[in-house]
Write a protein that holds these residues in place. Structure first.
Motif, PDB file in Angstrom:
ATOM      1  N   GLN A   1      18.208  -7.685 -31.065  1.00  0.00           N
ATOM      2  CA  GLN A   1      16.927  -8.136 -30.520  1.00  0.00           C
ATOM      3  C   GLN A   1      16.029  -6.963 -30.187  1.00  0.00           C
ATOM      4  O   GLN A   1      14.821  -7.012 -30.403  1.00  0.00           O
ATOM      5  CB  GLN A   1      17.158  -8.992 -29.279  1.00  0.00           C
ATOM      6  N   ILE A   2      16.631  -5.898 -29.668  1.00  0.00           N
ATOM      7  CA  ILE A   2      15.823  -4.717 -29.367  1.00  0.00           C
ATOM      8  C   ILE A   2      15.248  -4.174 -30.671  1.00  0.00           C
ATOM      9  O   ILE A   2      14.065  -3.852 -30.752  1.00  0.00           O
ATOM     10  CB  ILE A   2      16.672  -3.664 -28.633  1.00  0.00           C
ATOM     11  N   ALA A   3      16.076  -4.117 -31.716  1.00  0.00           N
ATOM     12  CA  ALA A   3      15.595  -3.608 -32.999  1.00  0.00           C
ATOM     13  C   ALA A   3      14.451  -4.467 -33.522  1.00  0.00           C
ATOM     14  O   ALA A   3      13.421  -3.937 -33.957  1.00  0.00           O
ATOM     15  CB  ALA A   3      16.739  -3.570 -34.002  1.00  0.00           C
ATOM     16  N   SER A   4      14.594  -5.795 -33.440  1.00  0.00           N
ATOM     17  CA  SER A   4      13.536  -6.602 -34.038  1.00  0.00           C
ATOM     18  C   SER A   4      12.250  -6.519 -33.218  1.00  0.00           C
ATOM     19  O   SER A   4      11.165  -6.706 -33.738  1.00  0.00           O
ATOM     20  CB  SER A   4      13.981  -8.038 -34.261  1.00  0.00           C
ATOM     21  N   LYS A   5      12.378  -6.183 -31.950  1.00  0.00           N
ATOM     22  CA  LYS A   5      11.167  -5.982 -31.146  1.00  0.00           C
ATOM     23  C   LYS A   5      10.365  -4.779 -31.615  1.00  0.00           C
ATOM     24  O   LYS A   5       9.159  -4.686 -31.389  1.00  0.00           O
ATOM     25  CB  LYS A   5      11.526  -5.809 -29.679  1.00  0.00           C
ATOM     26  N   LEU A   6      11.038  -3.832 -32.242  1.00  0.00           N
ATOM     27  CA  LEU A   6      10.326  -2.639 -32.696  1.00  0.00           C
ATOM     28  C   LEU A   6       9.364  -2.953 -33.834  1.00  0.00           C
ATOM     29  O   LEU A   6       8.589  -2.110 -34.253  1.00  0.00           O
ATOM     30  CB  LEU A   6      11.329  -1.566 -33.137  1.00  0.00           C
ATOM     31  N   MET A   7       9.428  -4.185 -34.349  1.00  0.00           N
ATOM     32  CA  MET A   7       8.472  -4.602 -35.374  1.00  0.00           C
ATOM     33  C   MET A   7       7.137  -5.014 -34.754  1.00  0.00           C
ATOM     34  O   MET A   7       6.176  -5.256 -35.446  1.00  0.00           O
ATOM     35  CB  MET A   7       9.028  -5.797 -36.158  1.00  0.00           C
ATOM     36  N   ASP A   8       7.128  -5.127 -33.441  1.00  0.00           N
ATOM     37  CA  ASP A   8       5.919  -5.584 -32.769  1.00  0.00           C
ATOM     38  C   ASP A   8       5.054  -4.389 -32.376  1.00  0.00           C
ATOM     39  O   ASP A   8       5.457  -3.537 -31.603  1.00  0.00           O
ATOM     40  CB  ASP A   8       6.334  -6.380 -31.520  1.00  0.00           C
ATOM     41  N   ASP A   9       3.853  -4.352 -32.920  1.00  0.00           N
ATOM     42  CA  ASP A   9       2.983  -3.191 -32.686  1.00  0.00           C
ATOM     43  C   ASP A   9       2.687  -2.981 -31.201  1.00  0.00           C
ATOM     44  O   ASP A   9       2.563  -1.849 -30.745  1.00  0.00           O
ATOM     45  CB  ASP A   9       1.663  -3.357 -33.442  1.00  0.00           C
ATOM     46  N   ASP A  10       2.582  -4.067 -30.464  1.00  0.00           N
ATOM     47  CA  ASP A  10       2.276  -3.928 -29.039  1.00  0.00           C
ATOM     48  C   ASP A  10       3.415  -3.232 -28.298  1.00  0.00           C
ATOM     49  O   ASP A  10       3.193  -2.422 -27.405  1.00  0.00           O
ATOM     50  CB  ASP A  10       2.055  -5.303 -28.398  1.00  0.00           C
ATOM     51  N   ILE A  11       4.634  -3.572 -28.679  1.00  0.00           N
ATOM     52  CA  ILE A  11       5.797  -2.958 -28.033  1.00  0.00           C
ATOM     53  C   ILE A  11       5.818  -1.463 -28.343  1.00  0.00           C
ATOM     54  O   ILE A  11       6.029  -0.631 -27.460  1.00  0.00           O
ATOM     55  CB  ILE A  11       7.085  -3.636 -28.533  1.00  0.00           C
ATOM     56  N   VAL A  12       5.549  -1.127 -29.605  1.00  0.00           N
ATOM     57  CA  VAL A  12       5.558   0.281 -30.004  1.00  0.00           C
ATOM     58  C   VAL A  12       4.489   1.054 -29.229  1.00  0.00           C
ATOM     59  O   VAL A  12       4.731   2.139 -28.701  1.00  0.00           O
ATOM     60  CB  VAL A  12       5.323   0.415 -31.526  1.00  0.00           C
ATOM     61  N   LEU A  13       3.315   0.442 -29.135  1.00  0.00           N
ATOM     62  CA  LEU A  13       2.223   1.067 -28.401  1.00  0.00           C
ATOM     63  C   LEU A  13       2.629   1.308 -26.953  1.00  0.00           C
ATOM     64  O   LEU A  13       2.404   2.379 -26.387  1.00  0.00           O
ATOM     65  CB  LEU A  13       1.022   0.108 -28.429  1.00  0.00           C
ATOM     66  N   GLY A  14       3.283   0.315 -26.372  1.00  0.00           N
ATOM     67  CA  GLY A  14       3.750   0.423 -24.991  1.00  0.00           C
ATOM     68  C   GLY A  14       4.761   1.557 -24.861  1.00  0.00           C
ATOM     69  O   GLY A  14       4.702   2.350 -23.917  1.00  0.00           O
ATOM     70  N   LEU A  15       5.694   1.644 -25.813  1.00  0.00           N
ATOM     71  CA  LEU A  15       6.728   2.684 -25.750  1.00  0.00           C
ATOM     72  C   LEU A  15       6.101   4.072 -25.817  1.00  0.00           C
ATOM     73  O   LEU A  15       6.519   4.991 -25.122  1.00  0.00           O
ATOM     74  CB  LEU A  15       7.711   2.520 -26.906  1.00  0.00           C
ATOM     75  N   GLN A  16       5.085   4.201 -26.679  1.00  0.00           N
ATOM     76  CA  GLN A  16       4.446   5.521 -26.797  1.00  0.00           C
ATOM     77  C   GLN A  16       3.820   5.943 -25.471  1.00  0.00           C
ATOM     78  O   GLN A  16       3.686   7.117 -25.196  1.00  0.00           O
ATOM     79  CB  GLN A  16       3.367   5.506 -27.896  1.00  0.00           C
ATOM     80  N   LYS A  17       3.435   4.971 -24.662  1.00  0.00           N
ATOM     81  CA  LYS A  17       2.770   5.296 -23.394  1.00  0.00           C
ATOM     82  C   LYS A  17       3.755   5.556 -22.256  1.00  0.00           C
ATOM     83  O   LYS A  17       3.367   6.081 -21.223  1.00  0.00           O
ATOM     84  CB  LYS A  17       1.853   4.137 -22.982  1.00  0.00           C
TER      85      LYS A  17
END
Lengths: 154, 366, 106
Positions: A120-136
Motif C-alpha cells: 500500500q505504501i508503494a502504491s501511494k507513491l503513484m499519487d503526485d500529491d503524496i510525492v509532493l508532500g514527501l518532498q516537503k
C-alpha cells in the motif's frame, strides 16, 4: 497494523550522504542490519542488486524503491531516506533520485499484514500529491503522517 | 504524559463525533426541507404548534417534518455522549453516557455538557470495572449490575450538580449583563453578541445571547437580534467554505461535515460548525468569534434591521436593508473561512484521492 | 462512451511494482475517462480477482507483468496487450491507448 509497524521513526533518514545507487543501498542496509532486520547483510544486498539488474526501481518523480526479498530478512521493513545530492538511478523518467525507499521483504511472512502494508505504501507513491508532500517533509513524524493520513487500514 | 492523555481524549471525542455526524446531517436536512417548504407558503415559523392543525395537508406535513428533524438533532447530545463513553469503556458505558447526554441537553449545558457526560460516564465505568473486585462467584455482578447503576448515578449526579450549576449561572449572568448593555453603544454590543454566538455554537453562551436578543424583540429592540441572527449563520458557512477552499487541510469526514455545515448555515443552524469546534477548538473558536463579531457589528453598524428570529436565507428578503445584511454575512463568512484556514497551518495532511471506491459497478456492467 | 478494460499486474517480488502498476493504471484510466478493473497477483495472493463476467464485459486485456500470469486460461480468446510491469508506472495512459488501439485497428 499501522504504518509505523514497518516504517518507524528510527528508519527515516534525512541528508543521506551517499552519491551512488550502490553506496546508498549499502548505507541503508547497514541501518536494517543494526536494527536486527537482517541475518546476513551481504546476502540481502545481493538480492537488492539482483532486483536492480532485472529492471530499474527508479519509478520516476525522483523516487526509487530498491527492494530485496530474501530469507536473511527476519521481518519485513522499510527504510526511507532523503539524499543530500541527487543520485543517478536510470529511472523510468530519466530523472535523478532524491527519495529512496528501501524495502526488506521477508520470505517468512508471506501472508502477513506487513507485506500488504508495504504494497500500500508503494502504491501511494503513484499519487503526485503524496510525492509532493514527501518532498516537503522535514521530520520523521511528517513522513509517517503522510502515509497515515491516506487511510491505510488493516 | 499530559500529551498522551490529550490524544486519548481527542480519540474518544472524535469517535463520538463520527457517530453523531449522520444524525446531524439527517436532522438538518429534514429541517431544511420543512423550513424551505414553509417559505413557499410565506411561513417563517413552521415549527410553531399552530401549524399542527392547519387545514392545508402539506403545511401540516411540513410542520411534522420540522419536528422529526428536531428529534434527530435532539439525539445529537445523547449520542455523542454515548459513543464517547463507548470509545473509553466499550458497551458498558453506553447506558450511563446516554442518560448523562440527555440530561446535559435538558439542563441546557449544550455540547460541552454532552462531552463532559460522555467522558465522565466512560471513565467512571472504566474505574468501576478495574477497581471493584468481587469474589469469583459474584464477579458477574460487576458488569451486569454495578457498572450500569453506579456509572449512571455518578454521571447524572456530576452533570446535574457540578457541571450544570456553573453553566446555568453563566446563562443567567449573561442575560442580565446583556440587558444592561442594550442601551449603550449599539455596535459594540452587536460585536459582543456576535462574539458570544460564535463562541460555543449553540452552547450556553450562544443560547444566552440568542434568547436574550429574541426576548428583546418583544420590546421593539431589534439590534441585538439582527447581530445574533447574522452571527448564527456565519460560523457554519465560514467553516463549510473553508473545507471547500482548503480541501487538503481537512479529512474526508470533516469535508463531508463541511458540506452539511454549508446547508445548515443557509437554513440558520449554527450547530453545523460543532464538528469543527470539537475537533480543534483552539483553531476554530477564535475564527468563529471574530467572524461572528465582525458580521454582527457590520450589520448593525450599516443600519440593517432583522425583526424576526430567523437567520436562514429564506428570511433574508424580509430584512430592512437586506443587501447590506447579506454583505455583512459574506464578510463575516470570509473572515471565519480565512482565519480558520490560516490557523490550521500547513497542509501536510496529504490525502489519498479516492480512486478505488468510486468505481461504478453499474456503469461497468451496463 | 467509456471504454472498458481489464488488467492483471504482477512482478517478481510481488510487493511493490505490482501494486504501483495497478494504481497507475487506475489513475490513467480515470484521467482518460475510461473504466478499468485491475487484478493484482502479488506476494499476498490474488486480489480484486477478475470474474468471468468481467472478462466478458472488457474490450481488451492488459498484462503488466514481469512474471507468469496465474490462471491465464480465463483470458483465452481475448485480445491481450502484454507489457513489462514498469510500463504503466512510467506512462499508464500510453499503455491504455496502446491496448485500445489493438482493438480499434482490428
Amino acid at each position: 497494523m499501522e504504518v509505523k509497524d514497518v516504517l518507524s521513526k528510527d528508519r527515516i533518514i534525512f541528508n543521506l550522504d551517499s552519491d551512488t545507487k550502490e553506496k546508498a543501498i549499502v548505507e541503508l542496509s547497514n541501518i536494517l542490519m543494526e536494527q536486527g532486520f537482517l541475518l546476513n547483510k551481504d546476502e540481502y544486498i545481493k538480492a537488492v542488486l539482483q532486483r536492480e539488474n532485472h529492471s530499474t526501481t527508479g519509478i520516476g518523480n525522483n523516487i526509487a524503491i530498491p527492494h530485496g526479498k530474501s530469507n536473511s530478512v527476519t521481518k519485513s521493513a522499510i527504510v526511507f531516506a532523503k539524499t543530500k545530492k541527487d543520485i543517478e538511478w536510470e529511472s523510468l523518467d530519466e530523472k535523478p533520485v532524491n527519495l529512496i525507499f528501501l524495502l526488506a521483504i521477508s520470505e517468512l511472512d508471506q501472508t502477513n499484514g506487513h507485506l500488504r502494508l508495504l504494497s500500500q505504501i508503494a502504491s501511494k507513491l503513484m499519487d503526485d500529491d503524496i510525492v509532493l508532500g514527501l518532498q516537503k517533509t522535514q521530520t520523521a513524524d511528517e513522513v509517517i503522517k503522510i502515509f497515515n493520513e491516506g487511510d491505510i487500514e488493516l | 504524559m499530559v500529551k498522551k492523555i490529550g490524544s486519548e481524549l481527542k480519540k474518544h471525542v472524535l469517535t463520538g463525533i463520527s457517530y453523531m455526524i449522520p444524525l446531524v446531517i439527517a436532522g438538518a436536512v429534514i429541517m431544511a426541507i420543512a423550513r424551505v417548504g414553509g417559505s413557499f407558503y410565506g411561513i417563517t415559523d413552521i415549527w410553531d404548534s399552530n401549524y399542527a392543525e392547519n387545514s392545508n395537508g402539506i403545511i401540516k406535513l411540513l410542520h411534522s417534518l420540522d419536528g422529526f428533524g428536531g428529534i434527530a438533532l435532539g439525539l445529537m447530545f445523547p449520542v455523542i455522549a454515548a459513543f464517547i463513553g463507548y470509545s473509553i469503556a466499550d458497551k458498558l458505558a453506553i447506558a450511563p453516557a446516554l442518560v448523562g447526554g440527555l440530561l446535559a441537553k435538558d439542563i441546557g449545558s449544550g455540547f460541552l455538557g454532552a462531552l463532559a457526560a460522555g467522558l465522565i460516564a466512560g471513565y467512571a465505568c472504566l474505574l468501576i470495572k478495574k477497581h471493584i473486585k468481587l469474589p469469583k462467584a459474584a464477579a458477574s455482578i460487576v458488569p451486569v449490575f454495578l457498572v450500569p447503576v453506579l456509572g449512571t448515578l455518578i454521571t447524572v449526579l456530576l452533570i446535574n450538580y457540578v457541571i450544570g450549576i456553573p453553566f446555568a449561572n453563566l446563562n443567567f449572568g449573561l442575560e442580565n449583563w446583556l440587558n444592561g448593555l442594550s442601551g449603550s453603544n449599539q455596535i459594540l454590543m452587536a460585536a459582543i453578541i456576535g462574539a458570544m454566538v460564535g463562541f460555543d455554537l449553540g452552547g450556553p453562551v450562544n443560547k444566552a445571547a440568542v434568547t436574550t436578543a429574541m426576548a428583546l424583540l418583544a420590546s421593539g429592540i431589534y439590534a441585538p437580534n439582527t447581530a445574533a441572527q447574522v452571527a448564527i449563520i456565519i460560523p457554519p458557512l465560514g467553516l463549510g467554505l473553508a473545507t471547500v477552499l482548503a480541501k487538503r487541510k481537512y479529512n474526508t469526514e470533516l469535508r463531508e461535515a463541511g458540506k452539511s455545515s454549508l446547508v445548515m448555515g443557509l437554513v440558520g443552524i449554527s450547530e453545523g460548525a460543532i464538528p469543527f469546534a470539537v475537533e480543534s477548538p483552539l483553531k476554530v473558536i477564535p475564527a468563529t468569534v471574530l467572524g461572528s463579531a465582525a458580521g454582527g457589528a457590520l450589520a448593525v453598524g450599516l443600519g440593517s434591521i432583522n425583526q424576526a428570529p430567523i437567520s436562514g436565507f429564506y428570511g433574508w428578503f424580509t430584512i430592512i436593508q437586506w443587501p447590506l445584511y447579506i454583505l455583512s454575512i459574506l464578510i463575516g463568512t470570509l473572515i471565519v473561512a480565512g482565519l480558520s484556514i490560516l490557523l490550521r497551518g500547513n497542509p501536510l495532511v496529504v490525502e489519498d484521492k479516492v480512486e478505488e471506491d468510486d468505481f461504478d459497478e453499474a456503469e461497468w456492467e451496463a | 462512451m467509456k471504454r472498458k478494460i481489464i488488467a492483471v499486474t504482477a512482478c517478481a517480488t510481488g510487493v511493490a511494482h505490482t501494486f504501483m502498476a495497478a494504481s497507475a493504471l487506475k489513475k490513467g484510466a480515470k484521467l482518460m475517462g475510461n473504466l478499468i478493473k485491475v487484478e493484482t497477483q502479488g506476494a499476498t495472493g490474488v486480489e480484486n480477482e477478475l470474474t468471468e463476467k468481467d472478462v466478458n464485459i472488457a474490450e481488451v486485456v492488459i498484462f503488466a507483468v514481469d512474471t507468469k500470469v496465474r490462471n491465464k486460461g480465463r483470458f483465452d480468446g481475448k485480445i491481450i496487450l502484454e507489457v513489462p510491469v514498469n510500463a504503466p508506472i512510467k506512462n499508464a495512459e500510453k499503455v491504455i491507448s496502446d491496448a485500445l488501439r489493438l482493438i480499434d485497428e482490428k
